[in-house]
Design a protein around this motif. Structure first.
Motif, PDB file in Angstrom:
ATOM      1  N   GLY A  51       0.834  -1.200   0.000  1.00 56.60           N
ATOM      2  CA  GLY A  51       0.000   0.000   0.000  1.00 56.60           C
ATOM      3  C   GLY A  51       0.868   1.248   0.000  1.00 56.60           C
ATOM      4  N   ALA A  52       0.577   2.188   0.891  1.00 53.95           N
ATOM      5  CA  ALA A  52       1.311   3.445   0.939  1.00 53.95           C
ATOM      6  C   ALA A  52       2.783   3.249   1.274  1.00 53.95           C
ATOM      7  CB  ALA A  52       0.674   4.386   1.961  1.00 53.95           C
ATOM      8  N   ASP A  53       3.126   2.112   1.869  1.00 50.45           N
ATOM      9  CA  ASP A  53       4.530   1.834   2.195  1.00 50.45           C
ATOM     10  C   ASP A  53       5.359   1.489   0.971  1.00 50.45           C
ATOM     11  OD1 ASP A  53       4.073   2.291   4.878  1.00 50.45           O
ATOM     12  OD2 ASP A  53       3.611   0.193   5.305  1.00 50.45           O
ATOM     13  N   ILE A  54       4.756   1.559  -0.205  1.00 49.11           N
ATOM     14  CA  ILE A  54       5.491   1.309  -1.440  1.00 49.11           C
ATOM     15  C   ILE A  54       6.674   2.263  -1.609  1.00 49.11           C
ATOM     16  CG2 ILE A  54       3.992   2.835  -2.763  1.00 49.11           C
ATOM     17  CD1 ILE A  54       4.496   1.255  -5.224  1.00 49.11           C
ATOM     18  N   VAL A  55       6.628   3.400  -0.916  1.00 47.18           N
ATOM     19  CA  VAL A  55       7.706   4.383  -1.059  1.00 47.18           C
ATOM     20  C   VAL A  55       9.065   3.769  -0.743  1.00 47.18           C
ATOM     21  CG1 VAL A  55       6.254   6.409  -0.666  1.00 47.18           C
ATOM     22  CG2 VAL A  55       7.274   5.230   1.281  1.00 47.18           C
ATOM     23  N   SER A  56       9.076   2.714   0.063  1.00 46.20           N
ATOM     24  CA  SER A  56      10.343   2.083   0.432  1.00 46.20           C
ATOM     25  C   SER A  56      11.001   1.369  -0.744  1.00 46.20           C
ATOM     26  CB  SER A  56      10.138   1.100   1.589  1.00 46.20           C
ATOM     27  OG  SER A  56       9.264   0.039   1.207  1.00 46.20           O
TER      28      SER A  56
END
Length: 266
Positions: A71-76
């Motif tokens: 989800g939003a943790d895709i930035v990693s």
């Protein structure tokens, strides 16, 4: 993933990847507590797949499931995803037969998961235009990518950066696809006008898309749902700026696109 590194046969690796993908799909976001090991392993899997074409699609599906789980943790892993999408969705690549379809699915999933614009991923927009210009086999997912791009980046920013590419996308599809494709395309146009009402209307008229839509609506050759969607788009332009809409219709009538009954004088 330990099994992956110990396995030598491509068929065995494919089976393991399929199991991992099914598990991630079934568990959804519940997999987050253990997703770290997947994140750590996926880049090396992708590198291994460079020499094994049959693995590329399976690895892409695994990465897509990972993006959906993060989800939003895709930035990693956003920069890694960008590199994979750029490789997979290049229609000039000799590997696109193995990667294009799954690469587009990954691209769509990444855009939907990102909590904020990620410029390197947004910069890939010209690739989706090249896919559509080649043929319409992947039109649905390409239009979903275009719409997500508009929602994430904003209409004004998209027009400033990729106005020519967006014009090419409209040229390659307006009046060139079946009704189902036209309806999806008109949703993208509606999203553009929602995100940037004034700039979007001027862009559509300037690139000839507005005239083409009026021509389609007046030709009698389009399905009723397509005509209704075109009228909805025109209504959005009118609702934002009646004077501009009236002028646009007058200019269309003067150029012979719209019949007198569709002119501003009526």
């Amino acid at each position: 993933f330990g099994l992956m590194s110990d396995s030598q046969e491509v068929d065995t690796k494919l089976r393991i990847l399929n199991v991992v993908s099914v598990l991630m799909e079934g568990m959804g976001r519940k997999i987050r507590p253990v997703v770290g090991c997947v994140v750590a392993s996926v880049p090396s899997l992708w590198e291994q797949a460079q020499e094994q074409h049959l693995m590329k699609g399976a690895v892409l599906i695994t990465i897509t499931r990972l993006v959906q789980a993060l989800g939003a943790d895709i930035v990693s892993i956003a920069d890694f995803v960008v590199s994979v999408v750029a490789f997979s969705c290049d229609v000039s690549s000799q590997y696109q037969l193995y990667t294009l379809e799954d690469g587009l699915d990954l691209w769509r999933a990444a855009l939907r998961a990102l909590p904020a614009p990620h410029p390197p991923l947004l910069a890939l927009f010209p690739l989706v235009v090249q896919v559509v210009e080649r043929d319409h086999e992947f039109l649905q997912v390409c239009l979903h990518i275009a719409e997500s791009h508009l929602l994430l980046s904003g209409g004004q920013q998209t027009l400033q950066q990729f106005g020519p590419e967006l014009q090419r996308l409209l040229t390659a599809t307006l009046g060139q696809v079946p009704d189902a494709g036209s309806l999806m395309l008109l949703e993208v146009v509606d999203t553009l006008l929602t995100a940037a009402p004034a700039e979007g209307a001027r862009f559509l008229e300037g690139c000839g898309a507005a005239a083409k839509m009026l021509q389609m609506a007046c030709s009698g050759g389009e399905g009723s749902l397509v005509v209704a969607s075109i009228l909805a788009v025109m209504s959005r332009i009118c609702a934002h700026d009646v004077a501009y809409f009236t002028g646009m219709l007058s200019r269309a009538q003067a150029s012979g696109v719209a019949p007198p009954a569709a002119g501003a004088g009526r």
